[in-house]
Design a protein around this motif. Structure first.
Motif, PDB file in Angstrom:
ATOM      1  N   LEU A   1     -14.937   6.927  -2.253  1.00  0.00           N
ATOM      2  CA  LEU A   1     -13.674   6.288  -1.881  1.00  0.00           C
ATOM      3  C   LEU A   1     -13.397   6.477  -0.393  1.00  0.00           C
ATOM      4  N   SER A   2     -12.734   5.492   0.199  1.00  0.00           N
ATOM      5  CA  SER A   2     -12.314   5.618   1.593  1.00  0.00           C
ATOM      6  C   SER A   2     -11.247   6.696   1.689  1.00  0.00           C
ATOM      7  N   LEU A   3     -10.937   7.105   2.913  1.00  0.00           N
ATOM      8  CA  LEU A   3      -9.920   8.140   3.079  1.00  0.00           C
ATOM      9  C   LEU A   3      -8.599   7.698   2.459  1.00  0.00           C
ATOM     10  N   THR A   4      -8.245   6.436   2.675  1.00  0.00           N
ATOM     11  CA  THR A   4      -6.994   5.934   2.116  1.00  0.00           C
ATOM     12  C   THR A   4      -6.993   6.092   0.594  1.00  0.00           C
ATOM     13  N   ASP A   5      -8.095   5.667  -0.040  1.00  0.00           N
ATOM     14  CA  ASP A   5      -8.143   5.728  -1.497  1.00  0.00           C
ATOM     15  C   ASP A   5      -8.237   7.167  -1.994  1.00  0.00           C
ATOM     16  N   ASN A   6      -8.884   8.033  -1.213  1.00  0.00           N
ATOM     17  CA  ASN A   6      -8.907   9.444  -1.576  1.00  0.00           C
ATOM     18  C   ASN A   6      -7.492  10.006  -1.626  1.00  0.00           C
ATOM     19  N   VAL A   7      -6.745   9.724  -0.561  1.00  0.00           N
ATOM     20  CA  VAL A   7      -5.387  10.267  -0.474  1.00  0.00           C
ATOM     21  C   VAL A   7      -4.494   9.622  -1.528  1.00  0.00           C
ATOM     22  N   ALA A   8      -4.759   8.332  -1.810  1.00  0.00           N
ATOM     23  CA  ALA A   8      -3.896   7.607  -2.748  1.00  0.00           C
ATOM     24  C   ALA A   8      -4.282   7.846  -4.198  1.00  0.00           C
ATOM     25  N   PHE A   9      -5.324   8.659  -4.432  1.00  0.00           N
ATOM     26  CA  PHE A   9      -5.862   8.773  -5.799  1.00  0.00           C
ATOM     27  C   PHE A   9      -4.800   9.161  -6.821  1.00  0.00           C
ATOM     28  N   SER A  10      -4.000  10.170  -6.493  1.00  0.00           N
ATOM     29  CA  SER A  10      -3.039  10.630  -7.504  1.00  0.00           C
ATOM     30  C   SER A  10      -1.944   9.597  -7.733  1.00  0.00           C
ATOM     31  N   LEU A  11      -1.668   8.779  -6.697  1.00  0.00           N
ATOM     32  CA  LEU A  11      -0.685   7.708  -6.896  1.00  0.00           C
ATOM     33  C   LEU A  11      -1.283   6.620  -7.785  1.00  0.00           C
ATOM     34  N   ARG A  12      -2.598   6.406  -7.622  1.00  0.00           N
ATOM     35  CA  ARG A  12      -3.255   5.390  -8.438  1.00  0.00           C
ATOM     36  C   ARG A  12      -3.206   5.789  -9.916  1.00  0.00           C
ATOM     37  N   VAL A  13      -3.503   7.069 -10.209  1.00  0.00           N
ATOM     38  CA  VAL A  13      -3.497   7.448 -11.620  1.00  0.00           C
ATOM     39  C   VAL A  13      -2.079   7.441 -12.193  1.00  0.00           C
ATOM     40  N   LYS A  14      -1.102   7.491 -11.313  1.00  0.00           N
ATOM     41  CA  LYS A  14       0.282   7.400 -11.791  1.00  0.00           C
ATOM     42  C   LYS A  14       0.706   5.961 -11.994  1.00  0.00           C
ATOM     43  N   GLY A  15      -0.107   5.016 -11.498  1.00  0.00           N
ATOM     44  CA  GLY A  15       0.208   3.610 -11.674  1.00  0.00           C
ATOM     45  C   GLY A  15       1.085   3.032 -10.580  1.00  0.00           C
ATOM     46  N   VAL A  16       1.114   3.675  -9.403  1.00  0.00           N
ATOM     47  CA  VAL A  16       1.873   3.111  -8.280  1.00  0.00           C
ATOM     48  C   VAL A  16       1.173   1.844  -7.791  1.00  0.00           C
ATOM     49  N   ARG A  17       1.932   0.822  -7.407  1.00  0.00           N
ATOM     50  CA  ARG A  17       1.350  -0.456  -6.991  1.00  0.00           C
ATOM     51  C   ARG A  17       0.444  -0.257  -5.774  1.00  0.00           C
ATOM     52  N   ALA A  18      -0.610  -1.077  -5.712  1.00  0.00           N
ATOM     53  CA  ALA A  18      -1.648  -0.897  -4.687  1.00  0.00           C
ATOM     54  C   ALA A  18      -1.065  -0.861  -3.278  1.00  0.00           C
ATOM     55  N   ASP A  19      -0.183  -1.802  -2.947  1.00  0.00           N
ATOM     56  CA  ASP A  19       0.368  -1.863  -1.589  1.00  0.00           C
ATOM     57  C   ASP A  19       1.151  -0.592  -1.261  1.00  0.00           C
ATOM     58  N   ASP A  20       1.989  -0.185  -2.219  1.00  0.00           N
ATOM     59  CA  ASP A  20       2.841   0.981  -1.990  1.00  0.00           C
ATOM     60  C   ASP A  20       2.016   2.237  -1.802  1.00  0.00           C
ATOM     61  N   ARG A  21       1.013   2.385  -2.671  1.00  0.00           N
ATOM     62  CA  ARG A  21       0.260   3.643  -2.589  1.00  0.00           C
ATOM     63  C   ARG A  21      -0.592   3.683  -1.331  1.00  0.00           C
ATOM     64  N   ARG A  22      -1.112   2.544  -0.920  1.00  0.00           N
ATOM     65  CA  ARG A  22      -1.921   2.531   0.306  1.00  0.00           C
ATOM     66  C   ARG A  22      -1.043   2.847   1.516  1.00  0.00           C
ATOM     67  N   GLN A  23       0.169   2.311   1.497  1.00  0.00           N
ATOM     68  CA  GLN A  23       1.084   2.583   2.604  1.00  0.00           C
ATOM     69  C   GLN A  23       1.423   4.069   2.661  1.00  0.00           C
ATOM     70  N   ALA A  24       1.709   4.631   1.482  1.00  0.00           N
ATOM     71  CA  ALA A  24       2.030   6.062   1.433  1.00  0.00           C
ATOM     72  C   ALA A  24       0.846   6.895   1.918  1.00  0.00           C
ATOM     73  N   ALA A  25      -0.359   6.478   1.505  1.00  0.00           N
ATOM     74  CA  ALA A  25      -1.557   7.227   1.908  1.00  0.00           C
ATOM     75  C   ALA A  25      -1.758   7.135   3.417  1.00  0.00           C
TER      76      ALA A  25
END
Lengths: 371, 291
Positions: free
Chosen positions: A93-117
């Motif tokens: 996974l890219s750094l963004t997706d690494n950081v966003a991983f826990s948001l992804r498993v929580k079901g946060v929307r892709a745009d929101d979680r990438r922004q947070a990451a």
């Protein structure tokens, strides 16, 4: 925040087969404190950390975070985040997706979680690398990603498993400062496992020294350093010489101890000791003076076996015939005014108030840095 | 490392270093394929083969509907076998890597997977016949248990038998590479995912499958090329009722139509190359193996 991130560990024991990795441990870590757990490998510090994180379940006892019993709560739902020793970044996974991983498993929307990451990556100054994969990063950068990934969930407790051990000395000191600053900013509890004594002293509000699954001493770094509980703590944390003797008599609050070398030592405020009792005490290495003649009390004589220049001070090691090397940290100006050579005989002396009684019984050598 | 390394390396050194492998590849792969391509342009009359340059063989092969049917049939086998072997291979590897933590047990069970491979392909294939036949063990069992009153015919000499045999023969080729890439997954990654709150299913789809894809791709290449290149299993297990591309080729060769068979072979090579390159596009195996 403070109350929510307090940790209470009550009578926790962890057995692996018949080995007690953690043996009936009781510990309270204040909310918002920086706690360092230190001890040689196999002392149980990592097991304790993993039980707080929920990757291991205690055999008995309970763990509370913010007053809530989380002993058997699912990992990832107890408000903790663990940063692994080798970072454990997802290589695919890219750094963004690494950081966003826990948001992804929580079901946060892709745009929101990438922004947070990306915001979190910005915070650790890695936004410009957001689309890279971990293998393209240096060790220090990987560590910052791991930190960002751990913090994205806004944990109440951040657990760090030897976070600095994979870095070189320069980066280690730099990251140490960043960790401390981050902890000040966030105000959450940090629990940091290490086997490096200066790291613990420099970072912690509370140092927990462990050995063989037991907590030897849990106190402020100053307390641990100045008033170690046992010979093991004194030796492991460094900075102290450990001496042994037998109590000759008690003068008011002072115990007069006869050393094995025939010199008497005055232990002020040694409580609960009786004449005839064998005990151990410690003397800070940097509070020892070198005299032209042997001291009658509170001193000893030895032969220089090693001299190490440390920049601001000089380490002089003495062979005293007592079984343990006796170390003097001399001010560099004083030392170079009257330098010694290996083989010289040296008389050391110190003020009686420097003698510190070690009530604890753990007498193991406590070699630091063994791993 | 570099050609200009100290110690007198020259421009020639890297070429000399690859020369042995290049020669072997040329002799073992280049020359045979070249021969087949050459032959596919020759003429034949069913008795003898004449050097020539004609597109007639390709015209013949491409103009009949039989070719399409053959390819469709072979691809169907390949697809079914691929899905089944990926599922079985992934499950077995997952079990071996993540549930059997003890290394000795892991090696032992892994060897157990390979035991059928200690004997020849033909014997492993043929041993299905007494099991699946009309009077075979399985049919007798079904009838004795009262599940059917007549023996099932689709068990043997059918597409079912062909696919079953393929799966039996080729699953190990899927298990080995998947096991290999799974075993390389750092257990800390799984804990990190769990620490982030991922469920077992999310760990499987978000961490384990992506990190096993090199193995899946390698295994797929093995299985696809093996199925696409087979004629023996199809012939024996379908009882001659089904055909694959290669079994059709074998018929042409038996009738001495070498050039037509060669043209079909070239077509098959192209199709397989396309499939393999499609797999390689999805997964960069070279980059992942170097990881």
């Amino acid at each position: 925040m403070t109350e929510q991130s307090r940790i209470d560990i009550r009578h926790v024991t962890k057995l692996y087969g018949r080995t007690k990795a953690v043996n009936n441990v009781d510990l309270t870590i204040d909310g918002g404190a920086y706690c360092c757990m230190i001890g040689p490998s196999g002392c149980g510090k990592t097991t304790l950390l993993r039980m707080i994180a929920g990757h291991e379940t205690p055999t008995s006892g309970s763990i509370l975070i913010g007053g809530t019993d989380v002993t058997t709560a699912r990992t990832g739902s107890r408000g903790t985040a663990l940063m692994f020793q080798n970072y454990a970044l997802f290589p695919h996974l890219s750094l963004t997706d690494n950081v966003a991983f826990s948001l992804r498993v929580k079901g946060v929307r892709a745009d929101d979680r990438r922004q947070a990451a990306r915001d979190m990556l910005d915070r650790v100054q890695l936004l410009h690398l957001a689309d890279r994969v971990p293998s393209e990063l240096s060790g220090g950068q990987q560590q910052r990603v791991a930190l960002a990934r751990a913090l994205i969930n806004k944990p109440r407790v951040l657990l760090l498993d030897e976070p600095l051990s994979a870095l070189d000395e320069f980066l280690r000191l730099k990251m140490r400062v960043e960790l401390k600053r981050l902890q000040n900013d966030l105000g959450i509890t940090f629990i940091h496992v290490t086997h490096t004594q200066p790291e613990a002293i420099a970072l912690a509000d509370q140092v927990v020294v462990m050995d063989h699954g037991l907590i030897e001493q849990a106190a402020s770094p100053r307390e641990i350093y100045n008033r170690p509980h046992s010979p093991y703590v004194a030796r492991f944390m460094g900075g102290q010489n450990v001496l042994a003797g037998r109590v000759d008599r008690i003068d008011g609050t002072t115990a007069v101890v006869a050393g094995r070398n025939g010199v008497s030592y005055d232990l002020t405020a040694a409580r609960g000791v009786e004449p005839g009792q064998n005990l151990r005490f410690s003397v800070r290495r940097d509070r020892i003076a070198v005299r032209p003649e042997a001291a009658a009390r509170n001193g000893l004589t030895g032969r220089v076996v090693n001299i190490e220049y440390q920049g601001t001070y000089v380490k002089v090691a003495l062979e005293t015939g007592l079984g343990e090397e006796f170390m003097i940290y001399m001010d560099d100006e004083d030392y170079f005014a009257h330098p010694h050579r290996v083989g010289d005989t040296v008389h050391a002396a110190w003020d009686a108030s420097m003698n510190h009684h070690l009530p604890g019984t753990n007498d193991s050598t406590g070699t630091p840095h063994e791993d | 490392m570099s050609a200009q390394s100290p110690g007198g390396g020259s421009r020639l050194t890297p070429y000399l270093q690859v020369a042995p492998l290049a020669l072997i590849m040329l002799a073992m792969v280049g020359i045979p394929i070249g021969t087949v391509v050459l032959l596919s342009f020759w003429e034949s009359d069913g008795i003898s083969v004449y050097p020539a340059f004609t597109w007639q063989n390709y015209r013949d092969v491409l103009s009949t509907g039989v070719t399409l049917t053959l390819f469709a049939n072979t691809l169907k086998y390949a697809a079914i076998v691929l899905v089944a072997t990926v599922l079985i291979g992934f499950t077995c590897s997952y079990f071996l890597v993540f549930h059997v933590r003890n290394l000795k047990w892991q090696i032992g069970l892994f060897l157990l997977c390979t035991i059928p491979f200690w004997t020849s392909n033909v014997i492993r294939m043929v041993s299905w016949i007494p099991f699946l036949g009309r009077e075979g063990l399985f049919n007798r069992m079904l009838m004795q248990s009262g599940l059917t009153d007549r023996p099932l015919d689709i068990l043997l000499y059918s597409d079912f038998a062909v696919v079953l045999t393929y799966i039996h023969l080729f699953t190990l080729f899927m298990i080995v590479p998947i096991f290999n890439s799974m075993a390389k997954i750092n257990p800390n990654l799984i804990e990190a995912a769990r620490d982030a709150g991922a469920s077992s299913w999310q760990i499987l789809t978000g961490v384990i499958i992506p990190l096993s894809r090199t193995g899946i791709a390698l295994g797929s290449i093995f299985v696809v090329t093996l199925v696409m290149g087979d004629f023996f299993v199809v012939r024996v297990m379908s009882g001659g009722q089904s055909a694959s591309v290669v079994s059709a080729m074998k018929n042409q060769i038996d009738q001495l139509f070498y050039p037509q068979a060669a043209a079909l072979a070239v077509l098959l090579v192209l199709v397989v190359v396309l499939m393999v390159s499609a797999i390689l596009r999805v997964v960069d195996i070279r980059a992942e193996l170097a990881r």
